[in-house]
Design a protein around this motif. Structure first.
Motif: not given
Length: 204
Positions: A122-124, A128-130, A162-164, A168-169
């Motif tokens: 996940l960190k890798k 999503p927005s970044e 994007d917010a969703e 989720e992330y």
């Protein structure tokens, strides 16, 4: 050389098992188990350091190499603990209670490793927005300027999407971190039981 040392320590363990009293044999195995847990802790520290370096440098090859080495290390630890577990089940020892503790630690270690890998993935990937946008399919008019295909009007719908995706992330990351913390707590409780058992056997 390491293999020779491992064989030597196994031979030593067998000698203690043959020559010592029942409680001496059990103490020896339990101490050996605590040593393996220490080795696991050091391996996690190495993985954490390697991942931090990867996130800074982006050296994919070095990180993959590290993951391979760590997999071998964890597999070796698991194999040794499984052998000990089966020894405790054996009529010579007849300590099903200790075998169950070792089995419980194995289960938690497996969960911890799985969730640690999830956190790193996940960190890798990043939020999503970044995440970085690749421009290889964009149209270039001049060398210095190009027409970006990724530019789109930010509507209410895309903003919500994007917010969703971010939420989720964030939830997935929090859940994995909480799962690792729970596994560590459970492992530490079991290790405390093992230490109490050693202390009790030593005072017999």
């Amino acid at each position: 050389m390491e293999d020779f040392e491992k064989k030597l320590s196994i031979t030593e363990a067998m000698e203690v098992e043959e020559n010592g009293s029942d409680s001496t044999k059990i103490i020896h195995l339990l101490r050996k188990f605590l040593g393996i847990q220490q080795r696991r802790a050091e391996t996690y520290a190495k993985l954490k350091r390697g991942f931090s370096e990867y996130m800074v440098s982006g050296g994919e090859l070095a990180y993959q190499q590290l993951c391979s080495e760590i997999t071998v290390e964890f597999n070796d630890c698991s194999k040794q603990v499984i052998e000990m577990e089966s020894l405790f089940m054996h009529p010579d020892y007849c300590r099903v209670d200790l075998a169950k503790i070792l089995r419980a630690v194995q289960t938690q270690e497996k969960q911890k490793l799985h969730l640690t890998a999830t956190i790193q993935m996940l960190k890798k990937a990043g939020r999503p927005s970044e995440r970085l946008v690749s421009h290889e399919n964009c149209r270039y008019r001049k060398a210095a300027e190009h027409e970006c295909l990724h530019l789109h009007e930010i509507t209410e719908a895309t903003g919500t999407e994007d917010a969703e995706a971010n939420a989720e992330y964030d939830n997935a990351l929090k859940e994995a971190i909480r799962g690792v913390q729970d596994a560590v707590t459970a492992i530490n409780e079991h290790l405390e039981e093992i230490r109490y058992e050693i202390a009790a056997l030593e005072t017999e």
